[in-house]
Design an enzyme around this catalytic site. Structure first.
Site, PDB file in Angstrom:
ATOM      1  N   SER A 143      39.594  -8.287  16.101  1.00 16.35           N
ATOM      2  CA  SER A 143      39.301  -8.162  17.677  1.00 16.35           C
ATOM      3  C   SER A 143      39.702  -6.322  18.121  1.00 16.35           C
ATOM      4  O   SER A 143      40.718  -6.211  17.817  1.00 16.35           O
ATOM      5  CB  SER A 143      40.179  -8.805  18.609  1.00 16.35           C
ATOM      6  N   TYR A 156      48.163 -11.642  22.107  1.00 18.43           N
ATOM      7  CA  TYR A 156      47.366 -11.703  21.555  1.00 18.43           C
ATOM      8  C   TYR A 156      47.503 -10.104  20.392  1.00 18.43           C
ATOM      9  O   TYR A 156      46.695 -10.740  19.445  1.00 18.43           O
ATOM     10  CB  TYR A 156      45.609 -11.838  22.985  1.00 18.43           C
TER      11      TYR A 156
END
Length: 256
Positions: A143, A156
């Site tokens: 990501s 995350y």
């Protein structure tokens, strides 16, 4: 310049997608199947996959918890006993917004187990077969949140940064072994994970568009497959800023 072997013909290729019962993973599985690949889809819960697999012999469903090392090994060995895997896509992901002012260690460790350690489990299970064949491709879904530290990304972001670093090192070690490696860095994609975000997500795209970008990246032999470019190219520029400029800019634009 292509960093990997270009893959545009998927007919007869066998792809194992891990963490693909929803979102980007499922859309990618469906796009690969439409292109002619034989796909195996694994996740903890089948959600929309079972009905699809039941009506298409080119789709297999194999339940899998990536946090269960023995189960990962057992599933991989069963799949490899049926034939070689031409590509393995690791798309399993866990995301909860978290800030250091409300640090939740258990949640952080769960992110690590799913997002990073799960990838290690799967790669460890399939890599010996690829090395023996001097063939195959490993793609991990990271990501842009892993490119630099961001607010709400305490749990995350670091796991995605680890995945990108892992992919870079795998590429260096495996490029002369005939094995391709790629890392997928999406911006904001409309999935069950991002649905929890309480802010307007810039350049939001659909899972289907993300899947098209992934297949395009593999067809071009890319290592770093990032999209949508109208968003990710700006973030790449931010990566070049020194901290004394980067930190104030993040605060200004996020208000956090």
């Amino acid at each position: 310049m292509s960093l990997n072997k270009q893959i545009s013909d998927w007919q007869g290729r066998r792809v194992w997608l891990v963490g693909a019962s929803t979102g980007i993973g499922l859309a990618c599985a469906q796009a690969l199947r439409a292109a002619g690949a034989q796909v195996v889809v694994s996740a903890r819960k089948p959600q929309g996959v079972l009905a699809w697999a039941a009506q298409d012999a080119g789709v297999q469903w194999r339940p899998l918890d990536v946090c269960d090392g023995p189960q990962v090994q057992e599933t991989a060995q069963a799949l490899l006993a049926e034939g070689p895997l031409d590509m393995v896509v690791y798309a399993a992901g866990c995301y909860q917004a978290q800030r250091a002012t409300a640090m939740d260690l258990a949640d952080m460790l769960q992110h690590d187990k799913v997002n990073y350690q799960g990838a290690l489990q799967v790669i460890h299970a399939v890599l010996p077969s690829m090395l023996a064949r001097h063939s195959g491709h490993i793609s991990v879904l990271s990501s842009v949140a892993g490119w630099r530290g961001l607010p709400n990304g305490l749990a995350y972001g670091p796991t995605k940064a680890a995945l990108t670093h892992l992919a870079e090192t795998l590429y260096i070690d495996l490029q002369d072994q005939g094995i391709g490696v790629s890392v997928v860095n999406p911006g904001f994609v409309a999935t069950p994970l991002t649905a929890q975000n309480q802010f307007t997500m810039p350049a939001l795209i659909s899972p289907e568009e993300a899947a098209r970008e992934m297949l395009k990246g593999w067809a071009q032999g890319q290592f770093d497959i990032h999209f949508p470019k109208r968003f990710t190219l700006w973030l790449k520029l931010l990566r070049l800023l020194p901290y004394r400029l980067y930190f104030p800019l993040v605060r200004r634009f996020t208000g956090l």
